[in-house]
Structure formats: C-alpha cells, structure tokens
Design a protein around this motif. Structure first.
Motif, short mmCIF file in Angstrom:
data_model
loop_
_atom_site.label_atom_id
_atom_site.label_comp_id
_atom_site.label_asym_id
_atom_site.label_seq_id
_atom_site.Cartn_x
_atom_site.Cartn_y
_atom_site.Cartn_z
N VAL A 150 0.76 -1.25 -0.08
CA VAL A 150 -0.28 -0.05 0.09
C VAL A 150 0.86 1.42 -0.08
O VAL A 150 1.78 1.26 1.05
N PRO B 204 1.33 4.09 3.35
CA PRO B 204 0.47 3.71 4.55
C PRO B 204 0.82 4.46 5.71
O PRO B 204 1.96 4.72 6.13
N ASP C 168 -5.16 3.37 5.40
CA ASP C 168 -4.64 4.07 4.13
C ASP C 168 -5.02 5.56 4.32
O ASP C 168 -5.73 6.05 5.34
#
Length: 703
Positions: free
Chosen positions: A233, A236, A309
């Motif tokens: 991600v 993050p 996120d």
C-alpha cells in the motif's frame, strides 16, 4: 563443535527429551512469587521494576558479554547461560527451563524477541508446570504463521489485504504471484516480526534479489524461510491496537498507537493515540482487534497491527503475541502497568479493568534512542557509552533503558540504548516535552540518532501529524539539513575549553599542596599587557582559528573570522554533567558540555555538536600508517555470514561480495568498482570490527 544453528536445534531436541521424562501435572493458575526473565537489556529491567513493586522476586539469565549488565545487577538472582551468540544463550530454552526449575521460579516472562513468540517454548513451559507469561501456544502458532493468521482474521470479520500465502515456495511460483498482485509487492517471512525477513520489491527486475535476501534473514532470525507476498500500500500508516485477554473470557483494547515513522522497516518513534482519527475509526479499530484476539482464544498482552490508508480504511497486517517495545505509551494514556496486568492474568486473575473502565487521557510519545548513524543510512553501531546523561525522570517522563554510563552497546544484540517516553495533556504539549527531553539526552562514545530524532520531532509535517511509513524518504532533504556551526557556537566551545582548563589547574594546585606551584590559580598582574592565545577548533569540515584576549574578571574578547565577540560565562559541574552558561555579545544561553581529551562536546537546545582540537602531528602519522586497504570494508562491527566470491574472480561494480550480520540485521557488502578478487580476508562466522577490509581486490585497468 556445533555451529550456532546446530546448537540451537540440538537444544530443542534435548529439551523435548528432558520434558518427556519430567512432565507432571500442575495447577493451571497459581500466584507468582518468583519470576525468571528470559531476556536481557531494557525489557528485562522493565519487568524487574514491576515485579519488585509487586513483591515478586526475580531471576535473570545472561550471556557472557552481559555478565556485568544492568539487568543482572537489578535482579535478585542471575545465572550464566552461554556465550554471546543468542542461539547458544538466550535462545537455549533447555538451559532456561533448567534454571527456572532449579531456582524455584514458578513463571517465565519472555519479554520481546528471543523466545517470546516461540510455540515450542510455550508448550514445554506448560508441560513442565511453569507459567508462561504470554498467550497459549495455540495462539502463538495461529498468529505466528502469517498465512494462517490471514485466514483466521478473514473468518472473524477482520479486514485483510489480499496476496499470496500458498505452500508452493518455488522462485517461479512466487514471481508469477508477484506479477498477479502487481508491483510494488511486500515480501514477508511468514514467521517474521520486527522488520526481519521483510523486503519490498518495487519492480520485477529486483524481485529475485529481494526474495533471496528476505529468505536468508528469515532463516537466521526464525529458522524458517517460507515467504508470503502482499500488495504494498502506497504511503500507508502503521497503526496498532493494544489488546488484553484473560482466562475468564474477558477482552479489552487499550486504544491504538501510531508507529508509522520507520527506517529499515523498524519503528523509530511511536505515539498514542494515533493523530487525526475520529472516535468512530478509533472504536472500529479497537473492536476489530478484540475480534482478532477472541478468534484465537488469546490470553495476556498482544498487539494487533493494521495498515491504514489515506481514507482511514484499515487492514489486518499481523498480530504480535507478546508485549511490544512501545507498550509504555499505551500505559501513559491509560494510567496502567501492562507488565503488572501480564503477571496477574498469567496467575489466573481477571483483568483489572473492563472496557468501559478504560479511559483515554492525554497524548504520549516514545522515541527510541539507537546506536546508529542516521547520516550513513542508519547503519547500526556498537561501542562504549563513555558519557551518558539523561533528562530527569519525572511523573510524565520515563527513561526505559538497560545500560549505564561505562557500559558497552554490543555488536551481538539490538543497538537500542533507551526509550524516552513522555506524556502531555495534548499532542502539542507532549511533543514539546519530547523535544526538550531529547536535548537533555547526551551520549559520547558512539554515534546515536538523538540529533535526528530532534530534527524529526520538530519537522512541520510531523508536528502536523501528517505521517506515513514513507515519512523519512519523503522528507529526506529537510530531515537531514546541512548543519553548520555558527561563530557564536565556536565562541561557546572556546569558552568551555578555557574554563575547563582553569578548573583543571585549580584541581592540580590543590593536589600539589604547594602555594608556589606554577599550577596555582592565582592571577599574576601584567602591566601594559593583555594575555592572548589562539584556539584552533574544527567541527566536521569547518574549522576556525579563534583569537582569544583575556580581559580579566572572567571576560574575554574573541575574534572568529572577521567578527568580534565579547564573551563571558561560567562552567558548573554537578554529578557527571557540566553546565556552561555563556554570554556572547549579550546573548545568554545554557548548554551541557563535556571536554574529553581533544574534543569539546556541546549539547544545546538544537542538538549535540562535536568540536575538535587539532591532533598532534605524531598522532596523524600513526593514524595514517595504520590504515587498511581492501575491496570491501565492514561498515560496522559484525559477523561474516556468507562470502559470494573467490580469489581470481572478476567482479563488476555493485556485485555482492559478502553478507554480514550486525545488530540482528543482514547487510550485503557490494563491490565499489570493477576488479579482480585477490584474497578473501575472513570466512563465515568470523567477527570483524568496523572499517575492517573484508576482500582484497585489484582494480581492472578500465576502472
């Protein structure tokens, strides 16, 4: 002779045999009056303090380098368990269980690291009737294998990130799955933790190299090289929830911690609660963490880690089935002692508080002070703590450490020196206390990250709570500003040197018992003459020749370059700290100072400065004569793990030459330029010092 890994495996075989012959039935829960701490350093000292408060006697274990360590001195009893290598000491469960039984300890607290998440150790403790201060072995097993934990969490309704957790571990299958997931991908050891066995492959071209490196490190740290893959991600946040369960089915969460700011995939500064979260998100995180704990029948202290996120969606990452390094900040915002909770729950008591009783109060930060070189890629270091001064411990300032002045940070273990933990009524006040306290954390003898932590804690984005795991690379240039000493700082250094020399002269005269001694501090009047001298001081690449005029009555005029300054002040020593109060052109400031041989160390509100006097010419000649040459140099003290090349082999710039292990981390030493290997200077298993040549090379004519 056995290698470290063979010794470790042999220890487990002996332990199982021993357990089979000594197994007996014991009461599942009973009061703990004597506790063995199967760990070292800061966490061992932390557990001793709480145990002492509860009236519980403590038993320490130590390896050879830790014989005179702080945790050994603090415990009621201490037992030697082996040499430096952890596989032959702190990971020798058979030795530790023998000591627990012979010393009469009813329980073992594993701390964090080492045996804290070892399923076999928890099982053998249960078999032997020794209380393992941690969760059941089944919970460690379920959460310790990341592929298994993902499945359990999904079934429990905890959000997870997709990836590959399969049994086929061939390079081809892993490459294929990585391409399905899409780069960048995270490569993680299924039994990993603490950033070990974790790599990021940003492109398919670097996947194989990162995979092999992760496998080697995982094997070294956990004895298991099975990997999983996850989608990485972008930007993050790393947010984790402290959970607790007891044997009576009660579960609570003690809110969350933000551990986003990291280097080498390891945390460097943590805070609680996480900045910028709504109470709905905070509650959802806590409830998801409790569902995770219930799903595995968890008992004791645990941490459920999530990736958050930019939209504050969160996904389960892993569960650490132990106390975390950063647990003090959860204690600070909930007014609890989690080690005391651990011991009470392990003894069969109910949780001291239920969810509605736990209130969040204020804000807390923890800064990890490491022996490392932030300017050199955060390479860990080792060496003596020649000088160690800390902020004063108060109600809202905690110093969690396992070392004292004069101790040595060992190459064999983690390079963390201390944890500085602070609390404030809100985030802004807590951050102010952190910065002020960092300025009072003064260390000489090795490189530390204190200046970097001050730079980080005062960075505008950090102050605003705008954090992510990419914080350091995103703000690299502003986190590492060019530091150049001002003329005023050179004046303060010269003043500190002069006042220190005068104090030494006074001490020498007092010891001589001779009133006519040339060391006498009495001033001799000089008619029509002003005493002056030149002080040569450098700081890094910048040097100054400071012309000092003695004006009498403790006043001086100093010329630094084209500028002139009126300077005065005093130097007062209390305990092991000298405080310099200086006035430079009417501006008064206070700093801590240490004059050490040819170095003047100034610790100011903006960080530490090392000012150096010129070395005598004979020392320079000795230093240059003792230099070494070679094709690869150890960037820090460590142990050679693997050698990739052999004499006569041609290598290109960037080719890996040697792998070394230092501070439990793996480092690949690569060729700086094209050449031919002439000689391998060390073999696997050898200890090497910093700046030691590892491979002798002959450069190719082209390079």
């Amino acid at each position: 002779m056995f290698s470290g890994r063979h010794t470790y495996k042999r220890g487990w075989q002996l332990l199982r045999k021993w357990s089979a012959h000594h197994a007996h039935t014991s009461s599942e829960h009973r009061p703990i009056s004597k506790l063995l701490i199967a760990n070292r350093g800061e966490i061992a000292c932390r557990v001793v303090r709480t145990a002492r408060k509860m009236g519980v006697r403590t038993v320490a274990v130590y390896s050879e380098p830790d014989r005179n360590s702080m945790h050994v001195a603090m415990a009621d009893e201490a037992y030697h368990i082996g040499p430096a290598a952890s596989q032959e000491s702190y990971l020798r469960a058979d030795k530790i269980l023998n000591i627990a039984k012979s010393s009469g300890a009813q329980a073992v607290h594993p701390g964090y690291g080492f045996l804290s998440e070892n399923v076999e150790f928890a099982e053998v403790c249960a078999t032997e009737g020794i209380i393992f201060v941690g969760p059941p072995a089944s919970a460690i097993r379920d959460m310790g294998i990341k592929s298994t934990s993902k499945k359990i969490m999904s079934e429990a309704g905890v959000p997870i990130i997709g990836g590959y957790h399969g049994d086929d571990q061939s390079d081809g299958r892993l490459r294929e799955e990585a391409e399905k997931i899409g780069y960048p991908v995270m490569i993680k050891a299924v039994r990993g933790g603490g950033g070990k066995g974790m790599r990021i492959a940003k492109t398919k071209e670097e996947f194989e190299e990162q995979l092999e490196s992760a496998r080697r490190e995982a094997t070294k740290s956990f004895g298991d090289d099975v990997m999983l893959l996850e989608k990485f991600v972008e930007r993050p946040r790393h947010v984790e929830v402290q959970v607790f369960g007891d044997h009576h089915g009660n579960y609570v969460y003690l809110f969350e911690r933000d551990c986003s700011v990291q280097r080498r995939h390891q945390k460097i500064i943590e805070e609680a609660p996480a900045p910028g979260l709504t109470w709905d998100v905070r509650r959802s995180l806590g409830e998801a963490a409790v569902r995770a704990a219930r799903a595995v029948g968890y008992v004791g202290a645990g941490t459920v880690e999530f990736i958050l996120d930019s939209s504050h969606n969160f996904y389960f990452m892993e569960m650490n089935t132990r106390l975390q390094v950063e647990h003090p900040i959860s204690e600070m915002i909930t007014n609890t002692d989690l080690v005391e909770w651990q011991l009470r729950v392990a003894a069969g008591e109910r949780l001291p508080l239920l969810q509605d009783d736990i209130k969040l109060s204020g804000h807390s930060f923890e800064a990890r002070i490491y022996a490392e070189d932030p300017d050199g890629g955060f390479l860990p270091g080792a060496g003596p703590l020649d000088h160690l001064a800390t902020p004063e411990a108060k109600q809202h300032i905690r110093i969690e450490t396992g070392v004292r002045e004069g101790d040595e940070v060992s190459v064999h273990y983690d390079p963390m020196i201390a944890k500085l933990v602070v609390w404030g009524h809100d985030r802004a006040s807590a951050l102010n206390i952190l910065v002020t306290s960092l300025a009072d954390y003064n260390i000489i003898g090795l490189n530390t990250n204190v200046n970097f932590l001050m730079s980080l804690a005062t960075h505008p984005n950090f102050v605003a709570g705008d954090v992510s795991t990419d914080f350091i690379p995103d703000h690299y240039n502003t986190l590492f500003p060019e530091r150049s000493p001002s003329p005023e700082l050179f004046c303060q250094s010269a003043l500190a040197l002069i006042l220190s020399e005068e104090q030494e002269a006074i001490r020498a005269a007092a010891l001589s018992l001779d009133p006519t001694s040339p060391f006498s501090p009495r001033s001799i009047p000089r008619i029509n003459h002003t005493l002056s001298r030149t002080v040569n001081i450098s700081c890094g690449d910048k040097g100054e020749n400071i012309l000092v005029e003695y004006l009498g009555s403790g006043k001086y005029r100093m010329a630094v370059g084209s500028k002139t300054f009126d300077v005065s002040g005093s130097l007062v020593r209390e305990n092991n700290v000298s405080t310099l109060t200086s006035s430079v052109n009417g501006t008064v400031s206070t700093s801590r100072v240490v004059v050490d041989k040819r170095d003047v160390h100034l610790f100011t509100a903006t960080g530490g400065w090392k000012m150096t006097l010129p070395r005598p010419k004979f020392e320079e000649e000795i230093g240059s004569a003792s230099g070494t040459t070679g094709g690869a140099v150890a960037p820090m003290p460590g142990v050679i793990e693997k050698v990739f090349v052999s004499p006569g082999q041609s290598v290109s710039a960037g080719d890996p030459l040697v792998v070394m292990i230092a501070m439990k981390m793996e480092y690949v030493i690569k060729a700086a330029r094209d050449g031919v290997v002439e000689k391998i200077l060390f073999k696997p298993g050898d200890n090497v010092a910093k700046n030691t040549s590892l491979v002798k090379m002959k450069e190719s004519e082209d390079s």
